[in-house]
Motif scaffolding. Structure first.
Motif, mmCIF file in Angstrom:
data_model
loop_
_atom_site.group_PDB
_atom_site.id
_atom_site.type_symbol
_atom_site.label_atom_id
_atom_site.label_comp_id
_atom_site.label_asym_id
_atom_site.label_seq_id
_atom_site.Cartn_x
_atom_site.Cartn_y
_atom_site.Cartn_z
ATOM 1 N N ALA A 190 0.819 -1.214 0.000
ATOM 2 C CA ALA A 190 0.000 0.000 0.000
ATOM 3 C C ALA A 190 0.854 1.266 0.000
ATOM 4 O O ALA A 190 0.477 2.266 -0.612
ATOM 5 C CB ALA A 190 -0.940 -0.012 1.202
ATOM 6 N N SER A 249 1.713 2.778 -3.421
ATOM 7 C CA SER A 249 0.639 3.265 -4.278
ATOM 8 C C SER A 249 0.521 4.787 -4.199
ATOM 9 O O SER A 249 0.729 5.387 -3.152
ATOM 10 C CB SER A 249 -0.691 2.637 -3.860
ATOM 11 N N GLN A 306 -8.649 4.482 -0.758
ATOM 12 C CA GLN A 306 -8.918 4.121 -2.155
ATOM 13 C C GLN A 306 -8.148 2.859 -2.559
ATOM 14 O O GLN A 306 -8.665 2.006 -3.278
ATOM 15 C CB GLN A 306 -8.561 5.271 -3.091
ATOM 16 N N PHE A 307 -6.914 2.748 -2.090
ATOM 17 C CA PHE A 307 -6.123 1.554 -2.371
ATOM 18 C C PHE A 307 -6.825 0.322 -1.809
ATOM 19 O O PHE A 307 -6.966 -0.693 -2.493
ATOM 20 C CB PHE A 307 -4.720 1.697 -1.777
ATOM 21 N N THR A 316 -9.918 -0.660 -3.722
ATOM 22 C CA THR A 316 -9.574 -1.320 -4.984
ATOM 23 C C THR A 316 -9.434 -2.833 -4.810
ATOM 24 O O THR A 316 -9.832 -3.610 -5.667
ATOM 25 C CB THR A 316 -8.254 -0.743 -5.546
ATOM 26 N N LEU A 337 -2.331 6.103 -4.707
ATOM 27 C CA LEU A 337 -3.699 6.295 -4.196
ATOM 28 C C LEU A 337 -3.685 6.512 -2.687
ATOM 29 O O LEU A 337 -2.848 5.949 -1.983
ATOM 30 C CB LEU A 337 -4.546 5.048 -4.486
#
Length: 154
Positions: free
Chosen positions: A37, A40, A46-47, A50, A42
């Motif tokens: 994570a 990312s 949001q990660f 997903t 994001l």
């Protein structure tokens, strides 16, 4: 391992970069598709959204809070693994309520930690490391080691 093979592996979520990941990453990567994570672009929520329906396991290092807010974003999560003995950062009641198993290293390293603590205590009491540093650096300019320690009340 190529990208296609990696996608066929079970996903393992890691939220924050652990200091020791470099040691185990190649072995973990053979068995799991690592979702890092922190790499990312994001935002975390949001990660997690997903991968919400596919993440079933999370590797949780200390200082990574596993609380109701995080668990709500991961409805398919079935396992939280902590490679340390502590679970202060994991909401065990919420995990139990959601049917999520939690595992730790338990007492796997207890004997080693105790041995290290006793060794460090002896080192400090007998000033082994301090004497070693002195001999390697100050001996020629400051003289006898005992004179260096006389002024040291610690």
């Amino acid at each position: 391992m190529d990208q296609f093979q990696s996608q066929d592996l079970p996903q393992l979520l890691i939220i924050r970069p652990p200091l020791s990941l470099a040691i185990a990453e190649s072995q973990l990567s053979q068995k799991f598709h690592l979702l890092k994570a922190w790499e990312s672009e994001l935002p975390l929520d949001q990660f997690l959204t997903t991968y919400a329906c596919s993440v079933q396991a999370m590797l949780c290092y200390p200082f990574t809070p596993v609380n109701a807010d995080l668990l709500r974003l991961l409805p398919a999560l079935k396992l939280v693994v902590s490679p340390s003995a502590g679970v202060d950062n994991i909401d065990l009641v919420e995990c139990r309520r959601r049917g999520i198993s939690v595992t730790t290293s338990g007492s796997a390293f207890s004997e080693d930690v105790a041995d290290t603590a006793v060794g460090l205590l002896i080192d400090v009491h007998r000033r082994i490391s301090a004497a070693d540093r002195y001999v390697k650096g100050l001996w020629t300019s400051k003289g006898d080691l005992s004179s260096w320690f006389q002024g040291d009340a610690s």
